[in-house]
Design an enzyme around this catalytic site. Structure first.
Site, short mmCIF file in Angstrom:
data_model
loop_
_atom_site.label_atom_id
_atom_site.label_comp_id
_atom_site.label_asym_id
_atom_site.label_seq_id
_atom_site.Cartn_x
_atom_site.Cartn_y
_atom_site.Cartn_z
N ASP A 270 -37.15 13.78 20.35
CA ASP A 270 -36.01 12.88 20.23
C ASP A 270 -34.72 13.42 20.51
OD1 ASP A 270 -34.22 10.79 19.55
OD2 ASP A 270 -35.07 9.95 18.15
N LYS B 39 -27.43 7.95 24.52
CA LYS B 39 -26.26 8.20 24.38
C LYS B 39 -25.37 8.91 25.58
CE LYS B 39 -26.86 8.62 19.27
NZ LYS B 39 -26.20 7.52 18.98
N TYR C 124 -34.78 10.29 12.26
CA TYR C 124 -34.47 8.98 12.64
C TYR C 124 -34.71 8.56 14.16
CZ TYR C 124 -32.17 4.22 13.29
OH TYR C 124 -32.03 2.84 13.65
#
Length: 433
Positions: free
Chosen positions: A238, A271, A143
């Site tokens: 990612d 994050k 994702y």
């Protein structure tokens, strides 16, 4: 006693679609009522009823220090006094860029944004602009945010183009996205053999955290690098989830120890670099990054990019995780959780396997660790739902979905781990009856 979580959920559902502002929070996959968080400290949070939980989602990864770390709170409070947002450059955004580039050797320049989705979509636009190519490769189960071109699932044939997985995404928007099976070298080679000259980038979660916890094998990752180099495509990591979470240099530093000379061309982060504030980034080599406006023809902008309060939070967080021995201690604590859960399941004869890296972990109610999305799907969903609610009833909060990784923070104590394992042992015993 009134259940304030239920009351708040009913109020929310009349105003917010599904009662939540991000789908997984709705507990649709596991059933039941979401917990509305009232406050958090260290490794714990308290819901609207005042119930305490040991928190293993940590805001889905950012809270690597735990909630309310004193040094981070102090930095944020000082920054807030100076101003919330300026829409103009600040010294702290330069300092954060310097810190990120110093810690991740593959990066020469970075651009700060506000979310992982924004970083991912911008990286793909940049890859296409820098290479002059259209096609991108992603992998089933990975994702990269909810940008249109990435909301795709695999087609039925080998190395086929994706089909939209969300309403509102026209097929023509994803016609240049190839979706392959994770850890499948044969599909990877076939895709490059057929489309290599038109592939702008290959984007991958090196440790996939959105199909629970699945590592890219070393041979697979090595082949990704080789094929991208051979065909002139950009390898984009990612690391929104893994960056500064699995190791100080991210997952790419883990693979660099296993594959001589390994590094990606581009990296997407989020994050941890924001410490819990809305902040993300994407970066890469100077020649690629200088294709971005105002230097180059690839446009990207954001009113809140490099937000002064968020950058203060991120800088304070990075300062803490750079301390000697931080990741050794975090990794040991995470391994103790996974091994404890494994031992508890084994004692009851329950199929169980788990894995971890740094402060990120995952487990499956399977005898062996899966290597791709289709294998992950074989996990018993109903049994997981019972496990989730059994732990929740005992004050342990794991992700309310079968396909999400978990996170341990530096604030988790040996007692927290012991309480978690003891709770799991009770639930495992019920699951095998």
């Amino acid at each position: 006693m009134t259940d304030r979580n239920a009351d708040l959920f009913e109020r929310a559902k009349t105003l917010i679609p599904g009662g939540v502002n991000s789908p997984v929070r709705a507990f649709r996959a596991v059933g039941g009522t979401p917990r509305f968080v009232q406050s958090a400290q260290g490794a714990h949070f308290w819901d609207a009823n005042g119930q305490r939980y040991i928190d293993y989602i940590g805001s889905w990864g950012p809270m690597i220090l735990g909630h309310g770390h004193p040094a981070v709170l102090e930095a944020v409070q000082k920054a807030a006094v100076d101003g919330f947002s300026f829409g103009a450059p600040t010294e702290r955004e330069v300092e954060l860029a310097e810190a990120i580039v110093e810690l991740v050797p593959s990066l020469e320049m970075v651009r700060l944004v506000s979310s992982g989705t924004e970083a991912g979509m911008s990286a793909i636009r940049l890859a296409r602009g820098a290479t002059g190519r259209k096609k991108i490769i992603k992998f089933e189960g990975c994702y990269h945010g909810h940008a249109d071109a990435l909301l795709v699932k695999a087609g039925s044939g080998l190395a086929t183009f994706g089909n939209p997985t969300s309403a509102g995404v026209p097929p023509e928007v994803v016609q240049h996205t190839l979706v392959l099976a994770y850890n499948n070298v044969a599909q990877l080679e076939a895709a490059f053999a057929e489309h290599g000259s038109d592939i702008a980038c290959l984007m991958i979660e090196p440790i996939a955290g959105n199909m629970n916890f699945v590592r890219a094998s070393v041979p697979f990752m090595k082949r990704c690098r080789e094929l991208c180099t051979q065909h002139g495509a950009l390898l984009a990591f990612d690391e929104v989830m893994t960056g500064f979470r699995v190791a100080l240099g991210g997952a790419q530093s883990v693979y660099a120890k296993l594959i001589p000379g390994f590094e990606p061309d581009m990296t997407v982060m989020g994050k941890v670099i924001g410490g819990g504030m809305p902040l993300a980034a994407f970066g890469g080599k100077r020649a690629v990054m200088e294709q971005l406006a105002p230097l180059g023809p690839v446009y990207q902008a954001g009113t809140l990019s490099g937000n002064p309060v968020a950058t203060a939070c991120g800088l304070a967080t990075l300062a803490q995780i750079r301390q000697p021995g931080f990741f050794d201690a975090l990794a040991a604590r995470t391994r103790s959780l996974v091994s404890g859960l494994k031992a508890a399941a084994d004692a009851e004869g329950l199929p169980f396997c788990g894995d971890s890296e740094g402060g990120m972990f995952g487990f499956f109610l399977l005898p062996e660790l899966p290597q791709h999305y289709q294998a992950v799907m074989k996990t018993e969903g109903a049994k997981f739902n019972n496990l989730f609610h059994g732990l929740l009833d005992r004050g342990v909060y794991i992700a309310p979905a079968l396909y999400e990784a978990g996170f341990v923070s530096a604030a988790h104590s040996e007692q927290d781990i012991a309480e978690t394992v003891a709770a799991a042992r009770e639930v495992f015993r019920q699951l095998v009856r």
